[in-house]
Structure formats: C-alpha cells, structure tokens
Enzyme design. Structure first.
Site, PDB file in Angstrom:
ATOM      1  CB  SER A 175      52.721  62.028  57.748  1.00  0.00           C
ATOM      2  OG  SER A 175      53.960  61.588  57.965  1.00  0.00           O
ATOM      3  CG  LEU A 220      57.167  55.661  68.925  1.00  0.00           C
ATOM      4  CD1 LEU A 220      57.258  56.959  69.707  1.00  0.00           C
ATOM      5  CD2 LEU A 220      58.468  55.360  68.030  1.00  0.00           C
ATOM      6  CE  LYS A 221      51.511  48.764  74.436  1.00  0.00           C
ATOM      7  NZ  LYS A 221      51.461  47.390  74.100  1.00  0.00           N
ATOM      8  CB  ILE A 263      54.727  44.436  67.767  1.00  0.00           C
ATOM      9  CG1 ILE A 263      54.151  45.429  67.159  1.00  0.00           C
ATOM     10  CG2 ILE A 263      54.121  42.904  67.292  1.00  0.00           C
ATOM     11  CD1 ILE A 263      52.769  45.506  67.205  1.00  0.00           C
ATOM     12  CG  ASN A 271      58.189  49.226  61.761  1.00  0.00           C
ATOM     13  OD1 ASN A 271      57.646  50.198  62.176  1.00  0.00           O
ATOM     14  ND2 ASN A 271      59.557  49.198  61.993  1.00  0.00           N
ATOM     15  CG  HIS A 316      63.993  52.047  61.097  1.00  0.00           C
ATOM     16  ND1 HIS A 316      63.779  52.218  62.207  1.00  0.00           N
ATOM     17  CD2 HIS A 316      65.445  52.267  60.773  1.00  0.00           C
ATOM     18  CE1 HIS A 316      65.080  52.562  62.994  1.00  0.00           C
ATOM     19  NE2 HIS A 316      65.814  52.628  61.909  1.00  0.00           N
TER      20      HIS A 316
HETATM   21  C1  GRF Z   1      58.473  58.046  60.430  1.00  0.00           C
HETATM   22  O1  GRF Z   1      59.567  58.432  60.419  1.00  0.00           O
HETATM   23  C2  GRF Z   1      58.859  56.225  60.275  1.00  0.00           C
HETATM   24  O2  GRF Z   1      60.008  55.992  59.921  1.00  0.00           O
HETATM   25  C3  GRF Z   1      59.184  56.119  62.055  1.00  0.00           C
HETATM   26  O3  GRF Z   1      58.159  56.660  62.586  1.00  0.00           O
HETATM   27  C4  GRF Z   1      57.858  58.044  61.827  1.00  0.00           C
HETATM   28  C5  GRF Z   1      56.347  58.142  61.645  1.00  0.00           C
HETATM   29  O4  GRF Z   1      56.012  59.339  60.974  1.00  0.00           O
HETATM   30  N1  GRF Z   1      58.771  54.693  61.990  1.00  0.00           N
HETATM   31  P1  GRF Z   1      54.633  59.648  60.728  1.00  0.00           P
HETATM   32  O5  GRF Z   1      53.819  59.587  62.049  1.00  0.00           O
HETATM   33  O6  GRF Z   1      54.009  58.704  59.759  1.00  0.00           O
HETATM   34  O7  GRF Z   1      54.328  60.996  60.204  1.00  0.00           O
END
Ligand code: GRF
Length: 274
Positions: free
Chosen positions: A92, A167-168, A170, A184, A186
């Site tokens: 998203s 989630l990997k 870098i 990134n 967070h």
């Molecule tokens: C977000 O909450 C972001 O902060 C975290 O992963 C989520 C990604 O959401 N790092 P989306 O895939 O962009 O909807």
C-alpha cells in the site's frame, strides 16, 4: 564572519527578531514550517521555523546561536529521483507513492518493483501501475538474487531505493552500491520500537503495552544495523485508550502513505540531502 553569524544577521533583519524573541503574531496561525532561503558562499541554507521552535526560542533567548543552527538546513538544487521499490507484502505504501507521482504531487520516475514473495500484494500494484516487477527469491535465483537485482537497478538507472514493508535484510552489497540512498519506512517513532524482530503488530503491541500517548511512522536511511540510519521524517499519530493493534496500525498506515511521499518531495526539492 562565520556562516552562523551571517545567518544571524539575515535572520534578525528579515524577521525582526531581537532579544525578546520574535512576535507571536507571526506564528499565531502558523503550524506549517516556513522556509526562508539564504544564499551564501558556503551554500544555500534555509531556515526551518516551526511552532515548537518558536516556543523554545521564546523561552530561551540566550540559546540563540544553537537554536539557529537547529533551525537551518543546507539546500541544493532539485534532485532527479529514479526510484526502485522493494516490498514483501500488500504494497500500500508503494501504491500511495505511485499514485502521488501520477497525480503530479511528487516529481519522480518509478522504474521497477522487486518483491521476494510470489504471493505479495505488491504484485497487483505493479500490474495496476504498469511497472516492471521482479519476483526475486532464493527458490528462483538461488544465491544470485542480489546480483540479479543489482544488475537491474543499474540497467534501470535507479538512484534511490524505497523499502516499503520489505522483510528481507538488505545485504551490504546494496548499501555499498547505494550509500545513503536506500530509504525505509518503519511504523514507530524511531528510535523507539525499532531493531531486529520489531515489525508489524509487534511494534504496535509494544506501544500499547507501554501506554505511550503518541506513536507514528518514521522514514530513515538504511544502514547495516536495523532501523539505525539517519531519520528523515516522522509523523505523529495519537494513541487513544480505546486503541487496539488494528485501529492503531490502520491510522499509522494512513500516516505512512503521506509521510513517505513528503520525504521524497523534500529530497527531490533539495531540502533533504542524501
Ligand atoms: C508498513 O506498516 C511499514 O511501516 C512496514 O511494513 C508495512 C508495509 O505495508 N515497514 P504496505 O505493504 O506498504 O501496505
């Protein structure tokens, strides 16, 4: 004369600040930052004035030089942004940034999307936005994943990598190839609730457990440590007593969609220097 002294003079002259601070009328209705640009031999600088800074200044007039330093930043000419996106999930954030590029709010060229999961929602985003996508994981590319991605980043002439829910970890190869140019997002106000293993609902649970009054997303530069690089922007989201992980994460996600684009705009406009 030092740059600071020059700024101090310009500052006084321009805004009429004196020993008593500056006029409250100037800021009474001003929540947004008010940049003022000054060009010196040392470069172009901009004053960043915010309501909270006004109060600091007002109450501590003797801290004038330090405050001035906090309130300035160097700016450059507009930067061209050629973006690659890395995402493992819904996508998203990627979609929101692409939407803002399409609408003209953000001046940037999206080049390619990478995901490490063949069931990631971001695959549909690539489809919808008609962008090249590569599903790159060990099952497909064995140990050549990084090199294949790096090769494509070069081929597509990418100069900034956006990690949005990737989630990997870098690998250092990427950090060496794009030093300071990997960003990134967070979902907490770093440095709180960052680090290894802190992602998704764990972050929001920690905020609720701690009883924090505020939370919100952060955008930072990616370095080898988890969530340790320079902070480029944050957005405050209030936490209420009724909040659950679901309600809090959805408000924070909404804030993420605005924050990431805003940070990219600041980079593109030369206000954040990578
Ligand atoms: C977000 O909450 C972001 O902060 C975290 O992963 C989520 C990604 O959401 N790092 P989306 O895939 O962009 O909807």
């Amino acid at each position: 004369m030092t740059m600071l002294e020059k700024l101090t003079r310009t500052y006084d002259r321009t805004l009429g600040w004196g020993n008593g601070g500056f006029g409250i009328g100037y800021y009474a209705n001003e929540d947004e930052k008010v940049p003022k640009r000054f060009e010196f031999e040392e470069g172009v600088f901009e004053l960043l004035l915010q309501r909270e800074n006004f109060f600091n200044w007002h109450y501590k007039p003797n801290d004038y030089p330090e405050h001035l330093e906090q309130l300035t930043r160097r700016v450059t000419a507009p930067q061209e942004l050629r973006l690659a996106f890395f995402a493992s999930g819904r996508g998203s954030n990627v979609d929101a940034i692409l939407e803002n590029i399409e609408s003209g709010e953000l001046d940037a060229s999206p080049k390619i999307i990478f995901t490490n999961r063949n069931d990631a929602g971001v695959i549909n985003v690539a489809d919808k936005r008609k962008l090249p996508l590569l599903i790159a994981n060990k099952r497909i590319y064995k140990d050549h994943c990084d090199d294949i991605i790096l090769g494509l980043l070069r081929d597509f002439d990418v100069n900034c990598i956006v990690l949005a829910g990737y989630l990997k970890k870098i690998s250092p190869k990427f950090i060496d190839a794009y030093p300071g140019h990997i960003l990134n997002i967070h979902p907490s106000l770093l440095p709180k609730y960052g680090g290894k293993g802190m992602y998704g609902s764990r972050v929001h649970q920690a905020v609720l457990d701690a009883g924090d009054a505020v939370s919100g997303p952060s955008v930072h530069v990616v370095t080898e440590g988890y969530n340790e690089g320079q902070l480029l922007g944050q957005r405050i989201v209030e936490v209420t007593e009724e909040d659950t992980i679901k309600s809090l994460s959805s408000r924070i996600l909404h804030a993420e969609h605005k924050l990431f684009t805003n940070v990219l705009i600041e980079i593109q406009q030369g206000r954040i220097l990578l």
